[in-house]
Design a protein around this motif. Structure first.
Motif, PDB file in Angstrom:
ATOM      1  N   PRO A 128      24.796 -45.992  47.953  1.00 45.93           N
ATOM      2  CA  PRO A 128      25.899 -46.963  47.884  1.00 45.93           C
ATOM      3  C   PRO A 128      25.648 -48.131  46.926  1.00 45.93           C
ATOM      4  O   PRO A 128      26.593 -48.752  46.484  1.00 45.93           O
ATOM      5  CB  PRO A 128      26.036 -47.454  49.322  1.00 45.93           C
ATOM      6  N   ASP A 129      24.387 -48.425  46.592  1.00 46.86           N
ATOM      7  CA  ASP A 129      24.222 -49.511  45.622  1.00 46.86           C
ATOM      8  C   ASP A 129      24.184 -48.998  44.183  1.00 46.86           C
ATOM      9  O   ASP A 129      24.174 -49.794  43.249  1.00 46.86           O
ATOM     10  CB  ASP A 129      23.046 -50.462  45.936  1.00 46.86           C
ATOM     11  N   GLU A 130      24.190 -47.673  44.002  1.00 48.15           N
ATOM     12  CA  GLU A 130      24.189 -47.123  42.645  1.00 48.15           C
ATOM     13  C   GLU A 130      25.547 -46.584  42.214  1.00 48.15           C
ATOM     14  O   GLU A 130      25.783 -46.349  41.032  1.00 48.15           O
ATOM     15  CB  GLU A 130      23.179 -45.970  42.554  1.00 48.15           C
ATOM     16  N   GLY A 143      28.160 -50.435  48.188  1.00 53.46           N
ATOM     17  CA  GLY A 143      27.441 -51.652  48.566  1.00 53.46           C
ATOM     18  C   GLY A 143      26.337 -51.342  49.572  1.00 53.46           C
ATOM     19  O   GLY A 143      26.510 -50.520  50.479  1.00 53.46           O
ATOM     20  N   GLY A 144      25.199 -52.011  49.397  1.00 52.43           N
ATOM     21  CA  GLY A 144      24.025 -51.750  50.227  1.00 52.43           C
ATOM     22  C   GLY A 144      24.302 -51.892  51.715  1.00 52.43           C
ATOM     23  O   GLY A 144      23.708 -51.187  52.538  1.00 52.43           O
ATOM     24  N   SER A 145      25.227 -52.795  52.074  1.00 53.78           N
ATOM     25  CA  SER A 145      25.478 -53.042  53.488  1.00 53.78           C
ATOM     26  C   SER A 145      26.195 -51.896  54.184  1.00 53.78           C
ATOM     27  O   SER A 145      26.245 -51.862  55.417  1.00 53.78           O
ATOM     28  CB  SER A 145      26.275 -54.336  53.660  1.00 53.78           C
ATOM     29  N   GLY A 196      26.551 -57.041  38.954  1.00 52.60           N
ATOM     30  CA  GLY A 196      26.887 -57.442  40.324  1.00 52.60           C
ATOM     31  C   GLY A 196      26.573 -58.893  40.637  1.00 52.60           C
ATOM     32  O   GLY A 196      25.857 -59.567  39.898  1.00 52.60           O
ATOM     33  N   THR A 197      27.106 -59.370  41.763  1.00 51.05           N
ATOM     34  CA  THR A 197      26.861 -60.749  42.185  1.00 51.05           C
ATOM     35  C   THR A 197      25.390 -60.948  42.544  1.00 51.05           C
ATOM     36  O   THR A 197      24.779 -61.936  42.147  1.00 51.05           O
ATOM     37  CB  THR A 197      27.726 -61.090  43.419  1.00 51.05           C
ATOM     38  N   THR A 198      24.825 -59.988  43.276  1.00 49.61           N
ATOM     39  CA  THR A 198      23.412 -60.124  43.658  1.00 49.61           C
ATOM     40  C   THR A 198      22.502 -59.167  42.892  1.00 49.61           C
ATOM     41  O   THR A 198      21.367 -59.500  42.604  1.00 49.61           O
ATOM     42  CB  THR A 198      23.214 -59.917  45.176  1.00 49.61           C
ATOM     43  N   HIS A 199      23.014 -57.963  42.565  1.00 53.97           N
ATOM     44  CA  HIS A 199      22.206 -56.948  41.883  1.00 53.97           C
ATOM     45  C   HIS A 199      22.979 -56.359  40.718  1.00 53.97           C
ATOM     46  O   HIS A 199      24.185 -56.202  40.795  1.00 53.97           O
ATOM     47  CB  HIS A 199      21.888 -55.799  42.850  1.00 53.97           C
ATOM     48  N   SER A 200      22.250 -55.995  39.655  1.00 60.72           N
ATOM     49  CA  SER A 200      22.881 -55.304  38.534  1.00 60.72           C
ATOM     50  C   SER A 200      22.094 -54.039  38.224  1.00 60.72           C
ATOM     51  O   SER A 200      20.887 -53.960  38.487  1.00 60.72           O
ATOM     52  CB  SER A 200      22.912 -56.205  37.298  1.00 60.72           C
ATOM     53  N   ALA A 232      14.711 -61.493  58.759  1.00 60.25           N
ATOM     54  CA  ALA A 232      15.847 -60.828  59.400  1.00 60.25           C
ATOM     55  C   ALA A 232      16.391 -59.733  58.494  1.00 60.25           C
ATOM     56  O   ALA A 232      16.776 -58.655  58.955  1.00 60.25           O
ATOM     57  CB  ALA A 232      16.936 -61.857  59.717  1.00 60.25           C
ATOM     58  N   ARG A 233      16.383 -59.986  57.200  1.00 60.28           N
ATOM     59  CA  ARG A 233      16.894 -58.981  56.260  1.00 60.28           C
ATOM     60  C   ARG A 233      16.031 -57.723  56.297  1.00 60.28           C
ATOM     61  O   ARG A 233      16.547 -56.607  56.323  1.00 60.28           O
ATOM     62  CB  ARG A 233      16.931 -59.554  54.841  1.00 60.28           C
ATOM     63  N   VAL A 234      14.722 -57.924  56.333  1.00 55.78           N
ATOM     64  CA  VAL A 234      13.804 -56.775  56.404  1.00 55.78           C
ATOM     65  C   VAL A 234      14.075 -55.981  57.688  1.00 55.78           C
ATOM     66  O   VAL A 234      14.174 -54.742  57.669  1.00 55.78           O
ATOM     67  CB  VAL A 234      12.328 -57.256  56.358  1.00 55.78           C
ATOM     68  N   ALA A 235      14.220 -56.701  58.800  1.00 55.84           N
ATOM     69  CA  ALA A 235      14.467 -56.036  60.083  1.00 55.84           C
ATOM     70  C   ALA A 235      15.806 -55.303  60.061  1.00 55.84           C
ATOM     71  O   ALA A 235      15.909 -54.147  60.490  1.00 55.84           O
ATOM     72  CB  ALA A 235      14.453 -57.070  61.205  1.00 55.84           C
ATOM     73  N   LYS A 236      16.819 -55.954  59.530  1.00 52.94           N
ATOM     74  CA  LYS A 236      18.159 -55.358  59.456  1.00 52.94           C
ATOM     75  C   LYS A 236      18.126 -54.052  58.674  1.00 52.94           C
ATOM     76  O   LYS A 236      18.690 -53.048  59.098  1.00 52.94           O
ATOM     77  CB  LYS A 236      19.105 -56.355  58.770  1.00 52.94           C
ATOM     78  N   GLU A 237      17.468 -54.079  57.512  1.00 47.84           N
ATOM     79  CA  GLU A 237      17.447 -52.882  56.667  1.00 47.84           C
ATOM     80  C   GLU A 237      16.682 -51.757  57.364  1.00 47.84           C
ATOM     81  O   GLU A 237      17.091 -50.591  57.307  1.00 47.84           O
ATOM     82  CB  GLU A 237      16.864 -53.212  55.284  1.00 47.84           C
ATOM     83  N   ALA A 238      15.605 -52.100  58.077  1.00 45.58           N
ATOM     84  CA  ALA A 238      14.836 -51.075  58.787  1.00 45.58           C
ATOM     85  C   ALA A 238      15.666 -50.473  59.914  1.00 45.58           C
ATOM     86  O   ALA A 238      15.567 -49.277  60.213  1.00 45.58           O
ATOM     87  CB  ALA A 238      13.547 -51.677  59.337  1.00 45.58           C
TER      88      ALA A 238
HETATM   89  P1  ADP Z   1      26.076 -56.730  45.476  1.00 42.13           P
HETATM   90  O1  ADP Z   1      27.154 -55.717  45.197  1.00 42.13           O
HETATM   91  O2  ADP Z   1      26.582 -57.928  46.209  1.00 42.13           O
HETATM   92  O3  ADP Z   1      25.354 -57.117  44.210  1.00 42.13           O
HETATM   93  P2  ADP Z   1      24.499 -54.694  46.956  1.00 42.13           P
HETATM   94  O4  ADP Z   1      25.567 -53.684  46.985  1.00 42.13           O
HETATM   95  O5  ADP Z   1      23.254 -54.345  46.214  1.00 42.13           O
HETATM   96  O6  ADP Z   1      24.988 -56.124  46.492  1.00 42.13           O
HETATM   97  O7  ADP Z   1      24.115 -55.014  48.484  1.00 42.13           O
HETATM   98  C1  ADP Z   1      23.074 -55.843  48.857  1.00 42.13           C
HETATM   99  C2  ADP Z   1      23.064 -55.950  50.395  1.00 42.13           C
HETATM  100  O8  ADP Z   1      22.805 -54.655  50.960  1.00 42.13           O
HETATM  101  C3  ADP Z   1      21.992 -56.881  50.930  1.00 42.13           C
HETATM  102  O9  ADP Z   1      22.563 -57.741  51.900  1.00 42.13           O
HETATM  103  C4  ADP Z   1      20.987 -55.929  51.586  1.00 42.13           C
HETATM  104  O10 ADP Z   1      20.308 -56.501  52.690  1.00 42.13           O
HETATM  105  C5  ADP Z   1      21.910 -54.816  52.040  1.00 42.13           C
HETATM  106  N1  ADP Z   1      21.176 -53.569  52.303  1.00 42.13           N
HETATM  107  C6  ADP Z   1      20.400 -52.864  51.434  1.00 42.13           C
HETATM  108  N2  ADP Z   1      19.819 -51.824  52.051  1.00 42.13           N
HETATM  109  C7  ADP Z   1      20.241 -51.856  53.357  1.00 42.13           C
HETATM  110  C8  ADP Z   1      19.984 -51.054  54.515  1.00 42.13           C
HETATM  111  N3  ADP Z   1      19.143 -50.015  54.473  1.00 42.13           N
HETATM  112  N4  ADP Z   1      20.592 -51.415  55.673  1.00 42.13           N
HETATM  113  C9  ADP Z   1      21.412 -52.482  55.723  1.00 42.13           C
HETATM  114  N5  ADP Z   1      21.690 -53.281  54.684  1.00 42.13           N
HETATM  115  C10 ADP Z   1      21.108 -52.979  53.512  1.00 42.13           C
END
Ligand code: ADP
Ligand code: MG
Length: 421
Positions: A364-366, A338-340, A27-31, A269-275
């Motif tokens: 979604p990220d797996e 995707g995590g978002s 991935g671009t940010t995570h693998s 902000a990222r920590v807050a967003k995810e929470a």
């Molecule tokens: P990529 O496909 O670009 O490598 P990911 O699918 O892993 O990336 O997504 C990473 C994004 O998902 C980050 O912006 C992260 O903040 C967001 N993310 C992860 N967990 C959560 C969550 N619980 N709520 C909102 N966003 C999240």
């Protein structure tokens, strides 16, 4: 009729021996790396128990390097030698990289493609990606305490030949045998078992850290065809962090004073967003140069200050549907990747657009790595009978010459294979 087990030269002499094959989401940010174990795909953890490897390589000098979380931790200290988002450079020339100015390291054209000028000299995106792939290969070999037979690696559906070839080259450099490259949306659909679902149209909505992709797939006779793709290479979770940080700053009537300050605010902000994906309200807390900032954020406030970002993804989806001349209600399944897509508002609004509940059961990220693992397991010949994945069609008919020079056609063109007659 007896079935004969044919083993090809160079292959394992024991037909019953299980070959270890993995799926890799580069991935671009995570693998991630995943494999089928006990009949189920699962992501393989590192020694600390985490499955996500940040796609970051830090060149320390004299041949030493850090990969993953350790490299990410150095990004702020040594930005010129810490390479993140290298996927954006794969198979590209410098002139093709629109985001070049935004990247914190120095780019220069190398043989065939752009590269990064580090303290260890020119590093091509293929070499950098190979470091990430080699780390995942090592993780898999440690997990199984055995050598790998091969890997299925995923690539975005829009990757062109040069980008796909660069991905294959990186795998080879990492000592991996590439069983196949498959499209990320196809992998996600396979993870949900949609290849066994009814024929028709499926959509994959993938909102990651820095990129957004949407794909429309058509399933016919077990084969997924990519009908249309769209996206925005500069839109992802990072933009939600930025918007929330800016909102909190404005609420407090404060300003950031340095790049490091802005970096800390974005991280907070990222920590807050995810929470906020699980809680109705959270406290955003960032240590800034002129003192600590604390701001309570309600989910509705977060959703309001990021609404335009979600709107942008939805207009891309509508455009893709329009280009493919498909009505939203013709799509019979929508996979969230995707995590978002953990953000409840994203799920709700995509569901609303398609007029159906979106698929979110898998992490979604797996999900992309899991689907690649299923495919790798089948290509390695481990899947039980009747569970072969039919993903290719044969382009020409096959027949046998009979007496009199006639050909009896046996396998029709466009039949999915493997096939038995
Ligand atoms: P990529 O496909 O670009 O490598 P990911 O699918 O892993 O990336 O997504 C990473 C994004 O998902 C980050 O912006 C992260 O903040 C967001 N993310 C992860 N967990 C959560 C969550 N619980 N709520 C909102 N966003 C999240
Ligand atoms: Mg991804």
């Amino acid at each position: 009729m007896a079935l004969l087990q044919i083993s090809e030269p160079g292959q394992s002499p024991d037909p019953h021996q299980r070959r270890i094959a993995v799926g890799i989401d580069l991935g671009t940010t995570h693998s991630l790396v995943a494999a089928v174990r006990h009949g189920q795909p699962e992501c393989l953890p590192d020694a600390q128990g985490g499955v996500i490897l940040p796609s970051v390589v830090h060149y320390l000098g004299s041949g030493r390097r850090q990969i993953g979380a350790a490299a990410l931790a150095q990004a702020a200290e040594d930005p010129g030698n810490t390479i993140a988002s290298v996927k954006r450079l794969m198979g590209r020339r410098l002139a093709d990289v629109q985001e070049a100015a935004k990247l914190p390291y120095t780019l220069e054209d190398g043989p065939g493609m752009v590269g990064v000028l580090t303290r260890e000299g020119h590093k091509s995106p293929v070499e950098v990606s190979a470091e990430i792939l080699a780390t995942l290969r090592q993780r898999a070999e440690d997990s199984f305490d055995d050598l790998l037979y091969g890997a299925v690696i995923t690539v975005p559906a829009y990757f062109d030949d040069a980008q796909r070839q660069a991905t294959k080259d990186a795998a080879e450099l990492a000592g991996l045998k590439v069983l196949r490259l498959i499209n990320e949306p196809t992998a996600a659909a396979i993870a949900y078992g949609l290849d066994h679902a009814s024929e028709g149209l499926y959509a994959v909505y993938d909102l990651g850290g820095g990129t957004f992709d949407v794909s429309l797939l058509r399933l016919a006779r077990g084969v997924f065809e990519v009908v249309a793709t769209g996206g925005d290479a500069q839109l992802g979770g990072d933009d939600f962090d930025q918007a929330l940080g800016d909102w909190a700053l404005a609420r407090q009537g404060r300003e950031t004073r340095s790049a490091a300050d802005r970096q800390r605010l974005r991280a907070a902000a990222r920590v807050a967003k995810e929470a906020l994906s699980a809680a109705e309200a959270v406290e955003l807390r960032a240590e800034l140069d002129d003192g600590v900032l604390t701001q309570r954020v309600e989910r509705a406030e977060f959703e309001a200050c990021t609404k335009s970002l979600v709107d942008r993804t939805l207009s891309v989806v509508r455009r893709v549907l329009r280009d493919a001349a498909v009505a939203a209600d013709e799509v019979q399944g929508v996979v969230m990747v995707g995590g978002s897509t953990r953000m409840p508002v994203v799920r709700a609004r995509v569901s609303q657009l398609f007029g159906r509940e979106v698929l979110t059961d898998l992490n979604p990220d797996e999900v992309v790595a899991l689907g690649a693992a299923v495919q790798a397991n089948a290509l390695a010949g481990n899947a039980p009978d009747g569970e072969l994945l039919l993903l290719d069609v044969i382009p020409l008919s096959l027949g046998l010459e009979t007496m009199g020079g006639l050909v009896e056609r046996i396998v029709e063109r466009n039949a999915t294979f493997p096939v038995a007659k």
